[in-house]
Design a protein around this motif. Structure first.
Motif, PDB file in Angstrom:
ATOM      1  N   PRO A  74      -2.028   9.463 -10.893  1.00 17.60           N
ATOM      2  CA  PRO A  74      -1.425   8.975  -9.637  1.00 17.60           C
ATOM      3  C   PRO A  74      -1.798   7.511  -9.542  1.00 17.60           C
ATOM      4  CG  PRO A  74      -2.664  10.976  -9.468  1.00 17.60           C
ATOM      5  CD  PRO A  74      -3.119  10.513 -10.849  1.00 17.60           C
ATOM      6  N   VAL A  75      -1.162   6.701  -8.586  1.00 18.12           N
ATOM      7  CA  VAL A  75      -1.123   5.299  -8.556  1.00 18.12           C
ATOM      8  C   VAL A  75      -2.344   5.199  -7.935  1.00 18.12           C
ATOM      9  CG1 VAL A  75      -0.219   3.418  -6.937  1.00 18.12           C
ATOM     10  CG2 VAL A  75       1.155   4.848  -8.149  1.00 18.12           C
ATOM     11  N   GLU A  76      -2.960   5.953  -6.848  1.00 13.30           N
ATOM     12  CA  GLU A  76      -4.475   5.715  -6.390  1.00 13.30           C
ATOM     13  C   GLU A  76      -5.342   5.686  -7.555  1.00 13.30           C
ATOM     14  OE1 GLU A  76      -4.926   4.537  -3.184  1.00 13.30           O
ATOM     15  OE2 GLU A  76      -2.738   4.820  -2.856  1.00 13.30           O
ATOM     16  N   GLU A  77      -5.166   6.493  -8.533  1.00 19.80           N
ATOM     17  CA  GLU A  77      -6.425   6.366  -9.730  1.00 19.80           C
ATOM     18  C   GLU A  77      -6.180   5.213 -10.347  1.00 19.80           C
ATOM     19  OE1 GLU A  77      -6.402   9.870 -11.964  1.00 19.80           O
ATOM     20  OE2 GLU A  77      -6.166  11.189 -10.375  1.00 19.80           O
ATOM     21  N   LEU A  78      -5.106   4.775 -10.383  1.00 17.42           N
ATOM     22  CA  LEU A  78      -4.719   3.600 -11.129  1.00 17.42           C
ATOM     23  C   LEU A  78      -5.674   2.392 -10.234  1.00 17.42           C
ATOM     24  CD1 LEU A  78      -1.152   3.272 -12.369  1.00 17.42           C
ATOM     25  CD2 LEU A  78      -3.116   3.077 -13.775  1.00 17.42           C
ATOM     26  N   LEU A  79      -5.110   2.201  -9.213  1.00 23.40           N
ATOM     27  CA  LEU A  79      -6.005   1.248  -8.251  1.00 23.40           C
ATOM     28  C   LEU A  79      -7.366   1.390  -8.213  1.00 23.40           C
ATOM     29  CD1 LEU A  79      -3.294   1.586  -5.043  1.00 23.40           C
ATOM     30  CD2 LEU A  79      -3.484  -0.122  -7.078  1.00 23.40           C
ATOM     31  N   ASP A  80      -7.952   2.466  -8.306  1.00 27.55           N
ATOM     32  CA  ASP A  80      -9.310   2.561  -8.184  1.00 27.55           C
ATOM     33  C   ASP A  80      -9.919   2.073  -9.508  1.00 27.55           C
ATOM     34  OD1 ASP A  80      -9.348   3.940  -5.850  1.00 27.55           O
ATOM     35  OD2 ASP A  80      -9.588   5.895  -6.453  1.00 27.55           O
ATOM     36  N   TYR A  86      -0.220  -3.848  -1.716  1.00 25.93           N
ATOM     37  CA  TYR A  86       0.990  -4.655  -2.453  1.00 25.93           C
ATOM     38  C   TYR A  86       1.237  -4.040  -3.730  1.00 25.93           C
ATOM     39  CZ  TYR A  86       3.641  -8.100  -4.818  1.00 25.93           C
ATOM     40  OH  TYR A  86       4.478  -8.886  -5.561  1.00 25.93           O
ATOM     41  N   LEU A  87      -0.015  -3.938  -4.402  1.00 25.80           N
ATOM     42  CA  LEU A  87      -0.025  -3.133  -5.866  1.00 25.80           C
ATOM     43  C   LEU A  87       0.364  -1.803  -5.820  1.00 25.80           C
ATOM     44  CD1 LEU A  87      -3.364  -4.836  -7.492  1.00 25.80           C
ATOM     45  CD2 LEU A  87      -1.044  -5.201  -8.045  1.00 25.80           C
ATOM     46  N   ARG A  88       0.037  -0.945  -4.647  1.00 25.36           N
ATOM     47  CA  ARG A  88       0.532   0.382  -4.410  1.00 25.36           C
ATOM     48  C   ARG A  88       2.056   0.514  -4.500  1.00 25.36           C
ATOM     49  NH1 ARG A  88      -1.820   1.419  -0.019  1.00 25.36           N
ATOM     50  NH2 ARG A  88      -3.728   2.533  -1.105  1.00 25.36           N
ATOM     51  N   ARG A  89       2.671  -0.398  -3.592  1.00 28.12           N
ATOM     52  CA  ARG A  89       3.987  -0.395  -3.431  1.00 28.12           C
ATOM     53  C   ARG A  89       4.693  -0.667  -4.924  1.00 28.12           C
ATOM     54  NH1 ARG A  89       6.388  -4.307   0.933  1.00 28.12           N
ATOM     55  NH2 ARG A  89       6.353  -5.952  -0.833  1.00 28.12           N
ATOM     56  N   GLU A  90       4.327  -1.794  -5.315  1.00 31.67           N
ATOM     57  CA  GLU A  90       5.032  -2.424  -6.689  1.00 31.67           C
ATOM     58  C   GLU A  90       4.840  -1.444  -7.798  1.00 31.67           C
ATOM     59  OE1 GLU A  90       6.990  -5.064  -6.590  1.00 31.67           O
ATOM     60  OE2 GLU A  90       6.757  -5.128  -4.356  1.00 31.67           O
ATOM     61  N   LEU A  91       3.789  -1.080  -8.026  1.00 34.78           N
ATOM     62  CA  LEU A  91       3.244  -0.032  -9.124  1.00 34.78           C
ATOM     63  C   LEU A  91       4.068   1.233  -8.932  1.00 34.78           C
ATOM     64  CD1 LEU A  91      -0.472  -0.668 -10.082  1.00 34.78           C
ATOM     65  CD2 LEU A  91       1.532  -1.892 -10.998  1.00 34.78           C
ATOM     66  N   THR A  92       4.133   1.920  -7.781  1.00 35.14           N
ATOM     67  CA  THR A  92       4.708   3.013  -7.654  1.00 35.14           C
ATOM     68  C   THR A  92       6.183   3.172  -7.951  1.00 35.14           C
ATOM     69  OG1 THR A  92       3.044   3.845  -5.555  1.00 35.14           O
ATOM     70  CG2 THR A  92       5.471   4.742  -5.793  1.00 35.14           C
ATOM     71  N   ALA A  93       6.808   1.567  -7.590  1.00 32.35           N
ATOM     72  CA  ALA A  93       8.092   1.825  -7.735  1.00 32.35           C
ATOM     73  C   ALA A  93       8.533   1.419  -9.320  1.00 32.35           C
ATOM     74  CB  ALA A  93       8.969   0.064  -7.235  1.00 32.35           C
ATOM     75  N   LEU A  94       7.485   0.798  -9.988  1.00 36.47           N
ATOM     76  CA  LEU A  94       7.547   0.903 -11.349  1.00 36.47           C
ATOM     77  C   LEU A  94       7.665   2.177 -11.950  1.00 36.47           C
ATOM     78  CD1 LEU A  94       5.761  -2.370 -12.310  1.00 36.47           C
ATOM     79  CD2 LEU A  94       7.961  -1.931 -12.769  1.00 36.47           C
ATOM     80  N   MET A  95       6.565   3.113 -11.694  1.00 35.66           N
ATOM     81  CA  MET A  95       6.349   4.057 -12.197  1.00 35.66           C
ATOM     82  C   MET A  95       7.655   5.072 -11.852  1.00 35.66           C
ATOM     83  SD  MET A  95       2.282   4.552 -11.384  1.00 35.66           S
ATOM     84  CE  MET A  95       2.000   6.070 -12.200  1.00 35.66           C
ATOM     85  N   LYS A  96       8.039   5.064 -10.662  1.00 37.09           N
ATOM     86  CA  LYS A  96       9.168   5.971 -10.470  1.00 37.09           C
ATOM     87  C   LYS A  96      10.500   5.728 -11.236  1.00 37.09           C
ATOM     88  CE  LYS A  96       8.073   7.103  -5.569  1.00 37.09           C
ATOM     89  NZ  LYS A  96       8.394   6.887  -4.269  1.00 37.09           N
TER      90      LYS A  96
END
Length: 380
Positions: A6-12, A52-62
């Motif tokens: 999940p994106v949150e794990e990446l951010l952590d 910002y990173l959450r939004r951008e990385l989520t879009a990339l992964m989707k």
């Protein structure tokens, strides 16, 4: 296909690498791209831009990208000689597409200076930034948002107040004071946060006979006589506001039934330009300027340099060419009458942007040939 966490794990993970004293690197693999399938970026203090990173990385992964995190290299201390050398933006290699516009050293220094100049942690800054050159807008902002958080100490250079939201999409109001120097300084550093909008809501001198005190000016272009960015952005480069942001501000003016005029704003670094009028008046006339101020073109020029959608909504506080100078008694009554109306118009526009553009305003006109991946068309 690899299953991404999940994106949150990446951010952590990114923040954990940073906490261990390393610059975290984000590697993005885009299988659909033939020109730039693999792109990497280094970061410092990623907690400051987590939304910002959450939004951008989520879009990339989707979209099907693979995103991984690793420790890149030990973070440099501010007093390391190599740190100063790494700050030079002119050393960027344009042959390689970047993930992020800034290197980690530049990011670290700007975040530290944001805290110094604003009196608040850099993490408090929201996705939408308003600039003012008068404390009265701060008063109105605090009345509108009584829970807004401000400076933790007195006497800061550019006191800032934040209407914070959990997802970071609130509004930060920066009192930059009068003049282009502070406007350049703060936007240099805010750029690392990649805000969605920057809007100047200061005052100006009206230059047309049919303008009245209290009328609004929505800038469509700028005449740059502020001089603070001439070396890095030559005067022959056009700088204009973001079209969609201007359109939304125009609708907000109409909804408020406000009196306004659209046109060119002349920005000067000379507070007393009236004492040597000839050259300035000739410039204003040649560009058909409708207003004069000391900050708007500076913010717009740095918005252009750093790919941040920006606009200018000014309020006429005096008419220097029509025997209505800004005098203390009249200024006080004008400020009191106009401050809430001005702020409400700008905030109404930002509310609409949140609803209609949750992923940020399109910024095609700000993109360059070496455009970083984050914040741009991710399919390229």
């Amino acid at each position: 296909m690899a299953i991404e966490p999940p994106v949150e794990e990446l951010l952590d993970s990114i923040e954990a690498v940073d906490a261990d004293g390393w610059y975290p690197a984000i590697d993005v693999h885009r299988p659909w791209s033939t020109a730039n399938p693999q792109i990497t970026g280094e970061f410092a203090r990623p907690d400051a831009i987590r939304p910002y990173l959450r939004r951008e990385l989520t879009a990339l992964m989707k979209a099907g990208a693979t995103v991984t995190v690793r420790a890149s290299r030990p973070a440099l201390a501010f007093d390391d000689p190599d740190f100063f050398e790494a700050l030079d933006e002119d050393r960027v290699d344009l042959r390689h597409k970047k993930l992020f516009l800034f290197g980690p050293e530049r990011m670290a220094l700007s975040l530290d200076r944001l805290s110094h100049y604003s009196g608040t942690p850099a993490e408090y800054f929201q996705r939408h930034i308003l600039f003012t050159n008068y404390a009265m807008h701060v008063e109105s902002f605090r009345e509108r948002f009584p829970d807004a958080e401000g400076p933790s100490r007195p006497g800061v250079q550019m006191p800032t107040w934040h209407q914070r939201t959990p997802d970071g999409t609130g509004v930060s109001l920066v009192n930059i004071g009068v003049g282009p120097s502070n406007a350049k300084t703060i936007t240099d550093h805010l750029a690392v946060l990649r805000p969605d909008t920057m809007v100047m809501i200061g005052h100006c001198g009206g230059l047309r006979n049919h303008q009245a005190l209290g009328d609004f000016v929505l800038a469509t272009a700028y005449q740059r006589a502020d001089h603070v960015l001439d070396e890095v952005l030559p005067l022959d480069i056009p700088v204009i506001p973001n079209h969609r942001l201007n359109t939304i501000l125009l609708d907000s003016l109409d909804d408020a039934r406000a009196r306004y005029r659209l046109g060119v704003v002349h920005t000067t670094d000379n507070r007393n330009w009236e004492f040597n009028q000839g050259r300035t008046l000739a410039m204003m006339k040649s560009a058909r300027c409708i207003a004069v101020d000391m900050e708007s073109a500076t913010i717009a020029a740095n918005g252009f340099r750093y790919r941040i959608p920006n606009a200018t909504l000014l309020c006429v506080s005096d008419k220097p060419l029509h025997a209505e100078p800004k005098l203390s008694d009249g200024a006080r009554s004008f400020y009191e009458a106009s401050k809430r109306h001005h702020l409400d118009i700008a905030l109404a526009a930002l509310d609409r942007i949140r609803r209609e553009y949750p992923d940020g305003l399109p910024n095609q006109e700000l993109r360059a040939s070496d455009e970083p991946l984050l914040g741009a068309d991710q399919a390229r």
